[in-house]
Design a protein around this motif. Structure first.
Motif, PDB file in Angstrom:
ATOM      1  N   LYS A 221      -4.699 -13.450  -1.191  1.00 46.41           N
ATOM      2  CA  LYS A 221      -4.447 -12.908   0.150  1.00 46.41           C
ATOM      3  C   LYS A 221      -2.963 -12.900   0.509  1.00 46.41           C
ATOM      4  O   LYS A 221      -2.540 -12.120   1.368  1.00 46.41           O
ATOM      5  CB  LYS A 221      -5.240 -13.695   1.200  1.00 46.41           C
ATOM      6  CG  LYS A 221      -4.794 -15.138   1.417  1.00 46.41           C
ATOM      7  CD  LYS A 221      -5.619 -15.790   2.517  1.00 46.41           C
ATOM      8  CE  LYS A 221      -5.141 -17.199   2.824  1.00 46.41           C
ATOM      9  NZ  LYS A 221      -5.920 -17.825   3.923  1.00 46.41           N
ATOM     10  N   LEU A 222      -2.162 -13.740  -0.138  1.00 53.40           N
ATOM     11  CA  LEU A 222      -0.741 -13.794   0.182  1.00 53.40           C
ATOM     12  C   LEU A 222       0.008 -12.539  -0.262  1.00 53.40           C
ATOM     13  O   LEU A 222       1.115 -12.267   0.205  1.00 53.40           O
ATOM     14  CB  LEU A 222      -0.111 -15.031  -0.467  1.00 53.40           C
ATOM     15  CG  LEU A 222      -0.675 -16.385  -0.001  1.00 53.40           C
ATOM     16  CD1 LEU A 222       0.027 -17.525  -0.721  1.00 53.40           C
ATOM     17  CD2 LEU A 222      -0.537 -16.538   1.510  1.00 53.40           C
ATOM     18  N   ARG A 223      -0.605 -11.749  -1.151  1.00 50.96           N
ATOM     19  CA  ARG A 223       0.035 -10.524  -1.629  1.00 50.96           C
ATOM     20  C   ARG A 223      -0.397  -9.296  -0.835  1.00 50.96           C
ATOM     21  O   ARG A 223       0.007  -8.175  -1.144  1.00 50.96           O
ATOM     22  CB  ARG A 223      -0.301 -10.312  -3.103  1.00 50.96           C
ATOM     23  CG  ARG A 223       0.353 -11.326  -4.032  1.00 50.96           C
ATOM     24  CD  ARG A 223      -0.215 -11.248  -5.441  1.00 50.96           C
ATOM     25  NE  ARG A 223      -0.355  -9.857  -5.904  1.00 50.96           N
ATOM     26  CZ  ARG A 223      -1.351  -9.440  -6.678  1.00 50.96           C
ATOM     27  NH1 ARG A 223      -2.296 -10.285  -7.049  1.00 50.96           N
ATOM     28  NH2 ARG A 223      -1.396  -8.185  -7.076  1.00 50.96           N
ATOM     29  N   ALA A 224      -1.227  -9.506   0.198  1.00 51.25           N
ATOM     30  CA  ALA A 224      -1.806  -8.372   0.927  1.00 51.25           C
ATOM     31  C   ALA A 224      -0.756  -7.451   1.530  1.00 51.25           C
ATOM     32  O   ALA A 224      -0.939  -6.235   1.581  1.00 51.25           O
ATOM     33  CB  ALA A 224      -2.744  -8.878   2.019  1.00 51.25           C
ATOM     34  N   GLY A 225       0.349  -8.006   2.001  1.00 52.51           N
ATOM     35  CA  GLY A 225       1.361  -7.190   2.637  1.00 52.51           C
ATOM     36  C   GLY A 225       2.498  -6.781   1.728  1.00 52.51           C
ATOM     37  O   GLY A 225       3.463  -6.151   2.178  1.00 52.51           O
ATOM     38  N   MET A 226       2.381  -7.120   0.434  1.00 49.55           N
ATOM     39  CA  MET A 226       3.485  -6.856  -0.487  1.00 49.55           C
ATOM     40  C   MET A 226       3.155  -5.838  -1.572  1.00 49.55           C
ATOM     41  O   MET A 226       4.049  -5.254  -2.164  1.00 49.55           O
ATOM     42  CB  MET A 226       3.933  -8.174  -1.149  1.00 49.55           C
ATOM     43  CG  MET A 226       4.458  -9.213  -0.166  1.00 49.55           C
ATOM     44  SD  MET A 226       5.020 -10.716  -1.001  1.00 49.55           S
ATOM     45  CE  MET A 226       3.458 -11.404  -1.569  1.00 49.55           C
ATOM     46  N   ASP A 227       1.880  -5.620  -1.846  1.00 51.54           N
ATOM     47  CA  ASP A 227       1.515  -4.710  -2.927  1.00 51.54           C
ATOM     48  C   ASP A 227       1.757  -3.261  -2.516  1.00 51.54           C
ATOM     49  O   ASP A 227       1.221  -2.786  -1.508  1.00 51.54           O
ATOM     50  CB  ASP A 227       0.043  -4.897  -3.295  1.00 51.54           C
ATOM     51  CG  ASP A 227      -0.347  -4.066  -4.497  1.00 51.54           C
ATOM     52  OD1 ASP A 227      -0.179  -4.543  -5.625  1.00 51.54           O
ATOM     53  OD2 ASP A 227      -0.797  -2.913  -4.291  1.00 51.54           O
ATOM     54  N   PRO A 228       2.538  -2.504  -3.279  1.00 50.65           N
ATOM     55  CA  PRO A 228       2.878  -1.137  -2.896  1.00 50.65           C
ATOM     56  C   PRO A 228       1.683  -0.192  -2.859  1.00 50.65           C
ATOM     57  O   PRO A 228       1.612   0.691  -2.003  1.00 50.65           O
ATOM     58  CB  PRO A 228       3.911  -0.710  -3.950  1.00 50.65           C
ATOM     59  CG  PRO A 228       3.685  -1.616  -5.108  1.00 50.65           C
ATOM     60  CD  PRO A 228       3.235  -2.908  -4.516  1.00 50.65           C
ATOM     61  N   GLU A 229       0.728  -0.364  -3.777  1.00 50.88           N
ATOM     62  CA  GLU A 229      -0.438   0.518  -3.802  1.00 50.88           C
ATOM     63  C   GLU A 229      -1.335   0.282  -2.585  1.00 50.88           C
ATOM     64  O   GLU A 229      -1.879   1.220  -2.010  1.00 50.88           O
ATOM     65  CB  GLU A 229      -1.241   0.309  -5.089  1.00 50.88           C
ATOM     66  CG  GLU A 229      -0.544   0.813  -6.335  1.00 50.88           C
ATOM     67  CD  GLU A 229      -0.305   2.314  -6.265  1.00 50.88           C
ATOM     68  OE1 GLU A 229      -1.187   3.047  -5.770  1.00 50.88           O
ATOM     69  OE2 GLU A 229       0.781   2.749  -6.692  1.00 50.88           O
ATOM     70  N   VAL A 230      -1.482  -0.971  -2.200  1.00 53.71           N
ATOM     71  CA  VAL A 230      -2.267  -1.281  -0.999  1.00 53.71           C
ATOM     72  C   VAL A 230      -1.578  -0.706   0.231  1.00 53.71           C
ATOM     73  O   VAL A 230      -2.216  -0.094   1.096  1.00 53.71           O
ATOM     74  CB  VAL A 230      -2.460  -2.813  -0.851  1.00 53.71           C
ATOM     75  CG1 VAL A 230      -3.084  -3.138   0.503  1.00 53.71           C
ATOM     76  CG2 VAL A 230      -3.335  -3.346  -1.970  1.00 53.71           C
ATOM     77  N   SER A 231      -0.266  -0.878   0.312  1.00 48.52           N
ATOM     78  CA  SER A 231       0.488  -0.345   1.456  1.00 48.52           C
ATOM     79  C   SER A 231       0.372   1.170   1.529  1.00 48.52           C
ATOM     80  O   SER A 231       0.221   1.754   2.612  1.00 48.52           O
ATOM     81  CB  SER A 231       1.960  -0.749   1.350  1.00 48.52           C
ATOM     82  OG  SER A 231       2.104  -2.153   1.398  1.00 48.52           O
ATOM     83  N   ARG A 232       0.425   1.829   0.361  1.00 50.80           N
ATOM     84  CA  ARG A 232       0.313   3.290   0.336  1.00 50.80           C
ATOM     85  C   ARG A 232      -1.083   3.730   0.781  1.00 50.80           C
ATOM     86  O   ARG A 232      -1.227   4.712   1.532  1.00 50.80           O
ATOM     87  CB  ARG A 232       0.605   3.806  -1.074  1.00 50.80           C
ATOM     88  CG  ARG A 232       0.638   5.335  -1.166  1.00 50.80           C
ATOM     89  CD  ARG A 232       1.028   5.800  -2.571  1.00 50.80           C
ATOM     90  NE  ARG A 232       2.369   5.353  -2.935  1.00 50.80           N
ATOM     91  CZ  ARG A 232       2.624   4.436  -3.861  1.00 50.80           C
ATOM     92  NH1 ARG A 232       1.635   3.880  -4.532  1.00 50.80           N
ATOM     93  NH2 ARG A 232       3.865   4.080  -4.131  1.00 50.80           N
ATOM     94  N   ALA A 233      -2.107   3.013   0.348  1.00 49.34           N
ATOM     95  CA  ALA A 233      -3.479   3.363   0.733  1.00 49.34           C
ATOM     96  C   ALA A 233      -3.684   3.214   2.238  1.00 49.34           C
ATOM     97  O   ALA A 233      -4.346   4.035   2.880  1.00 49.34           O
ATOM     98  CB  ALA A 233      -4.473   2.489  -0.026  1.00 49.34           C
ATOM     99  N   VAL A 234      -3.110   2.174   2.804  1.00 49.71           N
ATOM    100  CA  VAL A 234      -3.208   1.969   4.257  1.00 49.71           C
ATOM    101  C   VAL A 234      -2.485   3.095   5.000  1.00 49.71           C
ATOM    102  O   VAL A 234      -2.989   3.633   5.990  1.00 49.71           O
ATOM    103  CB  VAL A 234      -2.622   0.593   4.652  1.00 49.71           C
ATOM    104  CG1 VAL A 234      -2.499   0.481   6.173  1.00 49.71           C
ATOM    105  CG2 VAL A 234      -3.494  -0.534   4.112  1.00 49.71           C
TER     106      VAL A 234
END
Length: 450
Positions: free
Chosen positions: A384-397
């Protein structure tokens, strides 16, 4: 090592995590830290100690009182009262410290210790950390006449009830309203029914017979089903559900529909705006409040200030900016004109007063806000600590928010208490919310898997 204090005091299973020894040591440390912070001046310090009806509150209260008195603090025991009552009475009685023993909406085996500073405000993080650190240090014990004394005050409940009633406008009688109160077999069992009856309401109280064991047991704000049925059964105008320590309030309209904290905020905000008492024309809510609240308030030129999840962050924004109304979807509503913390009975009184004053049903008042369809998935087994750092997750959001536009939004956040990431999506339709939420959850699971 984990921090002893959580987001709302020290909590745990009573007599396992939260022992009498820990309660005593915490109380001694709190007396020392607050004394050094200048809270006591040069006189004998005073403290108010209150609890909810949990059986474990009896021995924890004894331990807290013993710890404070042994540290030279005079203690006023006020017995079973709501958490917001304890906060109010710390200010009203001008004590230097307040202690509330409660685990709020948690099951009966749990309990907690919450400290209030002078004025009835919660402790800042740095003071809590100082108390935790002080517990490990030796101290010099007062003797003789310097030890604290312990006494019981029987006036506290009535003092608080009078405060609740006086918060309403003189023309806000509740005469003619039939109201069902679910007291969760908790701390509001007396204050709730008495305050509403004093304003002329016809009150039916359920789950108002605490025995130390039955608090929050299938009742109250976490289990409103019985209240919903009772309101319909007796033909009441509305119902109100409190939690174990009565700092939360959810409502039920005359048809048995649940009215959550977002709707309550909307109703109260419009009432305060009408009375020119909504400070800065702003209401404070958390990021988890439904987008429908923001859209409804926008129609009336009311700004919604969003904070992190937790009533302490709502209160921080209110105090920092002078706002008068804030709260959470859970029904934890803060009216800063009358309280320093969330107060379920106070909230319920003002909600009922709005019904009486307008002549409209609670269902009609709640229609001022339309709740947007919402989907929520808790993704476990991830970092969960990587939730705001992963570029692919950020792009999907970012892509999802672009697709939703002004009629929806995404909230993706790591849980503060569990090893998981929460994915919440609001959209114009339930189908769209479910589709986007599932897609984002899959991305989170793939990218953040441990």
């Amino acid at each position: 090592m984990a921090r002893l204090f959580g987001t709302d005091g020290v909590r745990g299973v009573a007599n396992k995590d939260l022992t009498a020894e820990l309660a005593l040591d915490l109380s001694v440390a709190a007396a020392h830290v607050l004394g050094e912070a200048g809270a006591f001046g040069h006189r004998q310090p005073t403290a108010l100690v209150a609890r909810d009806p949990r059986a474990s509150g009896e021995f924890l209260e004894a331990a807290v009182c013993a710890g404070l008195a042994s540290a030279g603090v005079d203690v006023m025991r006020v017995g079973v009262i709501p958490t917001p009552a304890a906060a109010y009475l710390v200010g009203e009685f001008r004590t230097d410290l307040g202690v509330m023993l409660s685990a709020s909406h948690n099951p009966m085996p749990d309990n907690g210790i919450k400290f209030f500073q002078r004025g009835g405000v919660k402790l800042a993080d740095e003071l809590e950390d100082a108390i935790e650190a002080r517990m490990k240090e030796p101290w010099s014990r007062p003797i003789g006449e310097q030890v604290g004394r312990i006494r019981y005050s029987g006036d506290a409940v009535n003092t608080y009830i009078n405060h609740l009633v006086s918060s309403l406008r003189q023309d806000n009688t509740l005469a003619g309203l039939k109201i069902v109160l679910d007291c969760a077999n908790g701390a509001s069992y007396k204050t709730g029914p008495t305050a509403f009856a004093a304003q002329g309401a016809e009150v039916t109280a359920i789950h108002a017979s605490p025995d130390g064991i039955n608090i929050n047991d299938g009742c109250g704000s976490t289990h409103p089903e019985k209240l919903q049925a009772k309101v319909v059964e007796v033909g009441a105008d509305l119902g109100l559900a409190f939690d174990g320590d009565a700092d939360r309030c959810l409502a039920v309209d005359n048809e048995g529909n649940l009215i959550d904290g977002d709707h309550i905020l909307a109703i109260l905000a419009l009432g305060l705006q009408e009375d020119h008492r909504l400070a800065s024309n702003t209401v404070v809510a958390t990021i988890m409040s439904n987008l429908g609240l923001t859209l409804a308030m926008k129609e009336h030129d009311i700004h919604v200030d969003r904070t992190k999840v937790g009533d302490r962050y709502v209160l921080e924004s209110m105090n920092a900016n002078g706002f008068s109304l804030g709260g959470e979807q859970s029904g934890h509503v803060i009216m800063s004109e009358f309280a320093t913390t969330g107060d379920g009975v106070l909230t319920g009184l003002h909600l009922a007063a709005r019904v009486a004053r307008t002549g409209k049903s609670l269902k009609e008042l709640a229609s001022a806000m339309t709740r947007l369809p919402q989907a929520l998935i808790n993704v476990s087994g991830v970092d969960k600590l990587r939730a705001g750092m992963d570029p692919e997750v950020s792009r999907a959001v970012s892509d999802a928010n672009h697709e939703l536009g002004e009629t929806g939004r995404v909230v993706l956040r790591p849980s503060g208490t569990e090893p998981l990431v929460r994915v919440m999506v609001e959209a114009a339709t339930q189908e769209q919310a479910d589709k986007i939420c599932k897609s984002l959850a899959a991305t989170v699971k793939q990218r953040l898997a441990k």
